[in-house]
Design a protein around this motif. Structure first.
Motif, PDB file in Angstrom:
ATOM      1  N   LYS A 171     -10.195   1.551  -1.652  1.00  0.00           N
ATOM      2  CA  LYS A 171      -8.909   2.240  -1.491  1.00  0.00           C
ATOM      3  C   LYS A 171      -8.275   2.650  -2.698  1.00  0.00           C
ATOM      4  O   LYS A 171      -7.473   3.573  -2.672  1.00  0.00           O
ATOM      5  CB  LYS A 171      -8.156   1.185  -0.648  1.00  0.00           C
ATOM      6  CG  LYS A 171      -8.549   0.819   0.728  1.00  0.00           C
ATOM      7  CD  LYS A 171      -7.640  -0.108   1.214  1.00  0.00           C
ATOM      8  CE  LYS A 171      -8.073  -0.566   2.715  1.00  0.00           C
ATOM      9  NZ  LYS A 171      -9.481  -1.359   2.634  1.00  0.00           N
ATOM     10  N   SER A 201      -7.449   6.020   3.046  1.00  0.00           N
ATOM     11  CA  SER A 201      -6.737   4.929   2.129  1.00  0.00           C
ATOM     12  C   SER A 201      -6.494   3.760   2.861  1.00  0.00           C
ATOM     13  O   SER A 201      -6.445   2.504   2.456  1.00  0.00           O
ATOM     14  CB  SER A 201      -5.313   5.502   1.743  1.00  0.00           C
ATOM     15  OG  SER A 201      -4.412   5.625   2.808  1.00  0.00           O
ATOM     16  N   GLN A 226      -5.487   5.680  -3.102  1.00  0.00           N
ATOM     17  CA  GLN A 226      -3.965   5.203  -3.588  1.00  0.00           C
ATOM     18  C   GLN A 226      -3.639   5.979  -4.604  1.00  0.00           C
ATOM     19  O   GLN A 226      -2.546   6.417  -4.917  1.00  0.00           O
ATOM     20  CB  GLN A 226      -4.127   3.648  -3.667  1.00  0.00           C
ATOM     21  CG  GLN A 226      -4.229   3.001  -2.717  1.00  0.00           C
ATOM     22  CD  GLN A 226      -2.876   3.245  -1.874  1.00  0.00           C
ATOM     23  OE1 GLN A 226      -1.766   2.508  -2.018  1.00  0.00           O
ATOM     24  NE2 GLN A 226      -2.797   3.577  -0.404  1.00  0.00           N
ATOM     25  N   MET A 265       0.907  -1.246   0.084  1.00  0.00           N
ATOM     26  CA  MET A 265       0.023  -0.012  -0.083  1.00  0.00           C
ATOM     27  C   MET A 265       0.898   1.328  -0.046  1.00  0.00           C
ATOM     28  O   MET A 265       1.843   1.213   0.840  1.00  0.00           O
ATOM     29  CB  MET A 265      -0.744  -0.005   1.202  1.00  0.00           C
ATOM     30  CG  MET A 265      -1.770   1.194   1.316  1.00  0.00           C
ATOM     31  SD  MET A 265      -3.002   1.129   2.612  1.00  0.00           S
ATOM     32  CE  MET A 265      -4.062  -0.318   1.941  1.00  0.00           C
ATOM     33  N   LYS A 266       0.615   2.289  -0.850  1.00  0.00           N
ATOM     34  CA  LYS A 266       1.375   3.186  -1.150  1.00  0.00           C
ATOM     35  C   LYS A 266       1.123   4.277   0.322  1.00  0.00           C
ATOM     36  O   LYS A 266      -0.038   4.656   0.716  1.00  0.00           O
ATOM     37  CB  LYS A 266       1.036   4.167  -2.205  1.00  0.00           C
ATOM     38  CG  LYS A 266       1.299   3.371  -3.654  1.00  0.00           C
ATOM     39  CD  LYS A 266       0.990   4.353  -4.936  1.00  0.00           C
ATOM     40  CE  LYS A 266       1.337   3.711  -6.124  1.00  0.00           C
ATOM     41  NZ  LYS A 266       0.430   2.500  -6.137  1.00  0.00           N
ATOM     42  N   THR A 267       2.271   5.027   0.694  1.00  0.00           N
ATOM     43  CA  THR A 267       2.068   5.874   1.741  1.00  0.00           C
ATOM     44  C   THR A 267       2.772   7.229   0.903  1.00  0.00           C
ATOM     45  O   THR A 267       3.385   7.229   0.104  1.00  0.00           O
ATOM     46  CB  THR A 267       2.891   5.818   2.819  1.00  0.00           C
ATOM     47  OG1 THR A 267       4.318   5.262   2.903  1.00  0.00           O
ATOM     48  CG2 THR A 267       2.101   4.361   3.363  1.00  0.00           C
TER      49      THR A 267
END
Length: 264
Positions: free
Chosen positions: A208, A202, A212, A1-3
């Motif tokens: 999501k 997110s 994202q 998962m992108k942050t």
């Protein structure tokens, strides 16, 4: 998962803050921010940025400001001219020249992507990156000699260096009691709340994907605006005597940054 990446906002000049915020809100407005429950946060960032922009004046030194704009125009035209010059060789019957032109064009487009719409700082970093490639990579070095673009490349590098020097030394003038630091802080606070909510959604939203996607696009903006900060830091390390004065001047004023690109 992108942050979300960390934006080096503490090192952004006021003009960079304004442009950074403008670009971030543009990314958000490309999405359905009402459905994503982010409209209030985006509107707050837009409003805070507008308030800061109202007191962010053009320099009183009209002649110096004019020099900055003109050098920027010359730099932009030099990139465009170089691109058209190389394109003229892509139809050449000489295979070596044709392939050389295609190689240089590919690198130019990679390094100077969306050059005419990029911020002033982005353009400086892009030209520096391209010049480094063209003067260090063997196939590119051979191509510029074969096609006779050495002088054009150096002219562009000189314009880029001239612009960067003028840009860093061109301090801004504030309106009396304009409260620039407080207005900067308000923009950064609005940005912090926006990305906080974005990251929270997110993680918990049923779908999501849109969050994202937003994080990915905002990260691209952050990368672009962190680049000139890193470049300035590198310049201070490599040439402390030459750069200390202009960099400190910009930091002390906390306003020396991005003249509006009025010619485009």
């Amino acid at each position: 998962m992108k942050t979300l990446k960390t934006a080096m906002t503490g090192n952004y000049t006021t003009g960079e803050i304004i442009q950074f915020s403008t670009n971030v809100t543009y990314v958000y407005n490309e999405s359905n921010i009402e459905a994503l429950k982010l409209k209030a946060r985006v509107d707050a960032l837009i409003q805070a940025t507008s308030v800061l922009d109202e007191v962010f004046l053009t320099p009183t030194g009209t002649e110096k400001s004019g020099d900055v704009r003109q050098v920027n125009i010359d730099r932009r035209d030099a990139v465009t001219s170089l691109q058209y010059y190389l394109k003229s060789f892509t139809k050449s019957k000489d295979e070596a020249k044709r392939k050389g032109a295609e190689t240089l064009l590919k690198n130019l487009k990679t390094n100077c992507k969306n050059f005419t719409s990029a911020s002033y700082q982005d353009r400086t970093a892009q030209v520096n990156a391209m010049h480094k490639d063209w003067t260090t990579e063997t196939n590119l070095k051979e191509a510029i000699v074969l096609l006779g673009v050495t002088d054009r490349l150096e002219e562009l590098k000189n314009l880029n260096d001239e612009f960067d020097a003028l840009f860093l030394s061109n301090s801004r003038t504030l309106k009396p009691n304009s409260g620039i630091p407080e207005k900067r802080a308000a923009v950064l606070d609005a940005y912090r709340l926006l990305i906080r909510d974005t990251e929270a959604f997110s993680f918990v939203a049923d779908d999501k994907t849109p969050y994202q996607n937003l994080i990915k696009e905002v990260n691209n903006v952050i990368t672009r605006y962190n680049a000139p900060v890193k470049q300035r830091k590198a310049m201070r390390k490599s040439n402390p005597k030459e750069t200390t004065g202009t960099v400190l001047n910009a930091k002390q004023n906390n306003t020396g940054s991005n003249p509006k690109d009025s010619e485009e």
